[in-house]
Write an enzyme that holds these catalytic residues in place. Structure first.
Site, mmCIF file in Angstrom:
data_model
loop_
_atom_site.group_PDB
_atom_site.id
_atom_site.type_symbol
_atom_site.label_atom_id
_atom_site.label_comp_id
_atom_site.label_asym_id
_atom_site.label_seq_id
_atom_site.Cartn_x
_atom_site.Cartn_y
_atom_site.Cartn_z
ATOM 1 N N HIS A 259 0.865 -1.178 0.000
ATOM 2 C CA HIS A 259 0.000 0.000 0.000
ATOM 3 C C HIS A 259 0.906 1.233 0.000
ATOM 4 O O HIS A 259 1.621 1.494 0.963
ATOM 5 C CB HIS A 259 -0.895 0.005 1.235
ATOM 6 C CG HIS A 259 -1.779 1.202 1.305
ATOM 7 N ND1 HIS A 259 -2.726 1.475 0.351
ATOM 8 C CD2 HIS A 259 -1.841 2.210 2.188
ATOM 9 C CE1 HIS A 259 -3.350 2.598 0.660
ATOM 10 N NE2 HIS A 259 -2.830 3.075 1.774
ATOM 11 N N ASP A 261 0.843 5.133 -0.222
ATOM 12 C CA ASP A 261 0.086 6.381 -0.194
ATOM 13 C C ASP A 261 0.680 7.358 -1.189
ATOM 14 O O ASP A 261 1.879 7.679 -1.127
ATOM 15 C CB ASP A 261 0.100 6.977 1.217
ATOM 16 C CG ASP A 261 -0.811 6.215 2.165
ATOM 17 O OD1 ASP A 261 -1.887 5.777 1.725
ATOM 18 O OD2 ASP A 261 -0.449 6.067 3.348
ATOM 19 N N ASP A 371 -7.522 1.248 2.529
ATOM 20 C CA ASP A 371 -7.226 2.209 3.596
ATOM 21 C C ASP A 371 -8.028 3.501 3.466
ATOM 22 O O ASP A 371 -7.568 4.549 3.877
ATOM 23 C CB ASP A 371 -5.719 2.536 3.566
ATOM 24 C CG ASP A 371 -5.271 3.291 4.805
ATOM 25 O OD1 ASP A 371 -5.813 3.048 5.889
ATOM 26 O OD2 ASP A 371 -4.366 4.144 4.682
ATOM 27 N N HIS A 577 -6.724 9.599 -0.820
ATOM 28 C CA HIS A 577 -7.358 9.538 0.495
ATOM 29 C C HIS A 577 -6.515 10.075 1.651
ATOM 30 O O HIS A 577 -6.959 9.991 2.810
ATOM 31 C CB HIS A 577 -7.818 8.103 0.799
ATOM 32 C CG HIS A 577 -6.704 7.114 0.992
ATOM 33 N ND1 HIS A 577 -6.329 6.229 0.009
ATOM 34 C CD2 HIS A 577 -5.902 6.860 2.044
ATOM 35 C CE1 HIS A 577 -5.352 5.469 0.457
ATOM 36 N NE2 HIS A 577 -5.069 5.838 1.699
#
Length: 1024
Positions: A259, A261, A371, A577
């Protein structure tokens, strides 16, 4: 019943740990050799490989300092493998002097022969040179070391901006050649895993693991670390590690991922490099490990790799083609799913799926958002109309009140569409194959009575990195171990297919409505300027597409498709996000506002050119001061606007334009605005205020109903202490509401405007270190009272809300979301109701009884709470981590109170709220007539005959063939709708990527399209 975790004998365990740490682990690296190190320190922003290696390198030693915050040092590491190492596995062992966890501090990119090969981080520190080496070979590699600071929670946090002239913050801790003893390495892994089994399993299996560790420990104590003893110790441990379990058992479908970001505690420019580090690490591991599979989402990150690292891109493409680099997600980035508009979520999927299809030939079929801070009830229908069949997240496990009851289930959206959904029960996307992780997944899995398979996500994430060899070796050992479920390495697509095929779909539970995250409720409000910019640009892009299409169709203009494509992708990027929710470092928002300015310049130019093109060919008739008035909404409008500093009434049809005469006298149909002592009134509303500027009455004259609750005041600003217990920029705790203080002190209260067309009450208040000016406005003919705010906000750890207690009784409030609205309780009957103490809505929230209601509209805010009869809108927050300046400074925003007859659907709430967000565009023009005038003075591109239809896009088809119209049923009922589209002879239903659907085309006659719509149905049409 859950198994009771075994508590191993601590004396035995201490002995086992001591032997492991002091004897076994050090033997993994039996020999080391120094290397030659030199460094090129880059001041400022990163440079390319070619520029870096052409620069000046100076000698550098282990123990030397490097790297001011966000700086870059290129290390050149070279040497010769000792001849007597022949036949051994050899690595460069690097420790950059990290200041945080993997992905949350310094990192490095290894370059060999001009290509990025793998990342360097706290968990990826060994660069394999050869397996085995020949001995005597030379090596020469570069490490692009990023001095990214660790950014722990602080109050206040530093700004974390680049400091190119600053002092070095890091020390090169280790950099040398090492031999890897693979047998000892295997023993280290066996030993570590057996310890976990002893601690986490129960009963006989735990005791067997402890006994095996005891025997392995004794073997080492007796024989040292020679090959025979190491083999003997491994054989002891194999007795528990190679002990298959009984069938049938649970299966963990393990999906490797990282993951990453797209921005958070690092700027966007650093994510470009994080993506390269992560993708190169994954590619190298895929080259070496045939069982490995890796999944990655976010088309934006793939595009960066394509454009910046063509060699790595070729490797990624090869692995994708082989089916081992799993392209997932279907979106441009992993966006927030509360704040973006419905059209934005559509474009996230359109651009994401199209990129993966065009670049890889892969048609992604799932939504991968592990997430994100809650999931809109509009998503299932959006996904289904993009041929996306499944959804995965684990974030709802973060709920702070209620435990979500399902892991594998059907998620039913706003319109009744269902999507197959899975929440990995390990409650993480950063798994490492710990026994604790797997046991938790097995004990936690809610559908274990009807399903044996669940997904397990592993790999270092948030800051990127992905799985490492240690995880893969642990997975191999855990494939079939008694006491645990089986482990199977696979892809996300295959894993979801296995889960889906495991049993009858009808066996699964159904969750209806939004997936509300009971956490991170402050993300609806933090960094208000970012949210305002996003809202404005969503409307601006809509207009740019519509008016450029109109100019092409009627006036010979052009649709700047490439510019619109770039602008949309840029906006979608900032809907990530951790960007639009307001939870990133300050640097990120400097980039966001710069990109917003770029998008705004693009949309302004497109709209201005398009409307000017139309205006130059429109017949102005006998108008003395002609102006082209353009209306992008699906309802005809007649409003008072400001043109060149003067108020005037203008009108325009739905989705079209009309020539207005700005010199025409005001119609006498609407009564003028009148004012008196503490009151103002027009034909529809009478407004009264008290001596501190609070509204004490808003009377709806048509019904005679009072909107404000008896004995209470409205437009009351409330200041609250806002110090959440955990995540500062993310959270609002319920306890903050208990600290609310009404702001009643007043600096100025004056009626500063009183004309037939508009009255304006000015209210100025100072509080703390802040000052707010409010202009309460009532315009001739308007059904709403507007409050325009200008504030200099300089508080710390405060939340500012505005309260409207209304004289309406309803157990539910309606909140606008993407492509519709949802009902949420106004009471706290259950723990689920209590948890929703702050929720997200778009342009309106409404409380209605049968026959009368009151809506609160806004132009840029999202956070709301509705308790009983009180509607509150969250205006600003003031967290200090991760951005200590979040929201501080100047803000402009507006909200409005709209009393209405009927329910919000029949009462015109949607049209009023959208008009509040999408002002009419007025273009003064020269008087024209004659042969060059061939554009009608009044024209609608599309005109619905029903107010229950909302149009979200009118645009040129992406392939150039016709016009694309997207609309939805907005009231929540079935309806037959006619769409008037001049010149249209054919209409076809298409999916969100504009491909034909199997549905029969709607009937069309004389440019009138007939549609049958279900409640909240989303429809996309191709018109020709």
């Amino acid at each position: 019943m859950l198994a009771v975790m075994n508590e191993p004998d601590q004396d035995r365990l201490s002995r086992i740990n001591e032997v492991f740490a002091d004897v076994v682990k050090p033997a993994r690296w039996p020999a080391t050799c120094a290397v030659e190190i030199s460094a090129n320190h880059i001041n400022g922003e990163p440079v390319s490989y070619r520029e870096a290696v052409a620069g000046k390198f100076i000698p550098f030693d282990v123990g030397d300092a490097w790297g001011p915050h966000w700086g870059t040092t290129w290390f050149r590491v070279r040497g010769v493998v000792p001849a007597d190492w022949k036949g051994q596995d050899c690595v460069v062992d690097v420790h950059l002097g990290y200041g945080g966890l993997s992905g949350f501090g310094a990192e490095g990119q290894v370059w060999i022969d001009g290509q990025p090969t793998e990342g360097i981080s706290p968990n990826h520190g060994h660069v394999l040179l050869a397996s085995p080496v020949r001995g005597g070979e030379k090596f020469d590699l570069y490490i692009e070391a990023a001095a990214n600071p660790s950014t722990p929670a602080q109050d206040p946090a530093p700004l974390w901006l680049a400091d190119p002239a600053g002092e070095p913050q890091l020390t090169l801790t280790r950099c040398h050649l090492s031999i890897v003893d693979r047998e000892v390495e295997a023993l280290v892994r066996d030993w570590a895993l057996a310890r976990q089994l002893a601690k986490r399993l129960d009963g006989a299996r735990a005791r067997a693991s402890m006994d095996a560790l005891d025997r392995a420990c004794a073997a080492i104590e007796d024989g040292g670390m020679d090959k025979t003893t190491v083999l003997s110790a491994r054989q002891r441990l194999a007795e528990v590690l190679n002990h298959p379990g009984e069938s049938p058992r649970r299966t963990h479908l393990a999906v490797g991922n990282s993951h990453l970001d797209t921005a958070w505690l690092w700027p966007l420019r650093e994510t470009h490099r994080k993506a390269a580090r992560t993708f190169s690490t994954a590619s190298t591991l895929l080259d070496r490990e045939p069982d490995y599979r890796f999944a990655a989402s976010q088309a934006q990150q793939f595009e960066w790799i394509r454009d910046e690292h063509p060699g790595l891109w070729d490797r990624v493409k090869a692995h994708v083609t082989a089916g081992r680099f799993d392209v997932v997600g279907s979106m441009w980035v992993e966006p927030d799913c509360n704040l973006p508009s419905g059209e934005s979520l559509v474009r996230q999927i359109v651009h994401g799926k199209r990129f993966f299809r065009e670049e890889f030939g892969v048609d992604t079929d799932g939504l991968w958002l592990p997430d994100v801070f809650g999931y809109s009830a509009a998503l299932p229908q959006i996904l289904a109309q993009a041929d996306v069949h499944w959804f995965l997240t684990q974030k709802i496990s973060w709920n702070d009140v209620n435990q979500f009851p399902h892991h594998t289930f059907w998620w039913e959206g706003l319109d009744g569409t269902r999507i197959f959904t899975h929440f990995p029960p390990a409650d993480t996307y950063n798994g490492n194959f710990s026994v604790s992780d797997l046991r938790h997944a097995e004990e936690n899995f809610k559908q274990q009575e009807i399903r044996d398979r669940s997904i397990y996500l592993y790999g270092y994430g948030d800051g990127g990195g992905g799985p490492d060899l240690e995880m893969l070796e642990r997975a191999r050992r855990l494939r079939d171990v008694d006491g645990l479920g089986r482990v199977e390495l696979t892809t996300a697509r295959d894993a979801m297919a296995q889960i889906r095929e495991e049993g009858e779909d009808a066996d699964l539970p159904v969750w209806v409505g939004e997936l509300y995250l009971e956490f991170h409720r402050g993300t609806y409000t933090t960094h208000g300027a970012v949210k305002k910019g996003n809202r404005e640009l969503e409307w601006a892009l809509r207009d740019a597409e519509m008016w450029s299409l109109a100019a092409k169709r009627l006036a010979g203009g052009e649709v700047p498709s490439a510019a619109l494509d770039r602008a949309w992708k840029k906006l979608l990027l900032h809907q990530f996000h951790d960007i639009i929710p307001g939870t990133s470092i300050h640097w990120v928002y400097q980039d966001t506002m710069a990109d917003y300015a770029s998008i705004r310049a693009t949309t302004d130019e497109i709209v201005n050119v398009s409307l000017t093109t139309i205006a130059s060919r429109v017949d102005t008739g006998d108008a003395e001061r002609p102006a082209l008035v353009a209306n992008g909404l699906g309802w005809a409008r007649n409003e008072v606007v400001e043109v060149d500093g003067a108020l005037t009434r203008v009108a325009a049809p739905a989705c079209g334009w009309a020539v207005n005469d700005l010199s025409a006298p005001e119609s006498t149909e609407d009564a003028p605005v009148t004012t008196g002592e503490h009151w103002m009134e027009n034909r529809h509303l009478r407004i009264e205020w008290d001596e501190v500027g609070h509204l004490r009455s808003v009377r709806h004259l048509a019904t005679g109903r009072e909107a404000i609750a008896p004995g209470e005041s409205a437009n009351v600003l409330q200041l609250m202490d806002d110090r959440p217990a955990q995540w500062d920029a993310w959270d609002i705790d319920r306890s903050a509401f208990d600290t609310a203080v009404d702001l009643t002190e007043i600096d100025r209260l004056e009626l500063i405007e009183s004309s037939e067309l508009r009255a304006t009450l000015q209210i100025v208040r100072s509080f703390g270190d802040s000052r707010i000016e409010q202009l309460v406005r009532l315009t001739r003919g308007s059904h709403r009272v507007e409050v325009h705010c200008k504030i200099d906000w300089q508080e710390n750890h405060k939340l500012l809300k505005v309260a409207f207690p209304v004289d309406v009784h309803s157990a539910v409030a309606r909140h606008e979301i993407q492509f519709g609205h949802v009902e949420r309780p106004t009471h706290q009957n259950t723990s689920w109701d209590i948890a929703r103490f702050e929720t997200c809505a778009h342009t309106w929230v409404d409380l209605s009884e049968d026959g009368f209601g009151v809506a609160l509209l806004n132009d840029s805010k999202y956070g709301h709470d509705v308790s009983g009869h009180v509607i509150r809108l969250s205006l600003l927050r003031a967290p200090t981590w991760p951005d200590p300046l979040a929201d501080r400074g100047q803000h402009r925003f507006a909200y409005a109170l709209y009393p209405h007859a009927g329910k919000p659907t029949s009462g015109g709430v949607i049209a009023e709220a959208h008009a509040f967000n999408s002002p009419l565009r007025v273009v003064p023009i020269e008087r024209t007539s004659g042969g060059s005038v061939d554009v009608p003075a009044r024209f609608s591109l599309l005109e619905p005959d029903d107010d229950g239809v909302v149009i979200s896009a009118i645009k040129a088809a992406d392939d150039g063939d016709g016009t694309i119209v997207r609309l939805h049923e907005a009231f929540g009922g079935r309806r037959r709708v006619g769409l008037r589209s001049p010149g249209t002879t054919r209409a076809d239903r298409v999916d969100l990527l504009e491909a034909p659907m199997k549905a029969a085309p709607p009937h069309i006659e004389d440019g009138e399209i007939d549609l049958e719509l279900r409640p909240f149905e989303l429809v996309t049409l191709r018109l020709r």
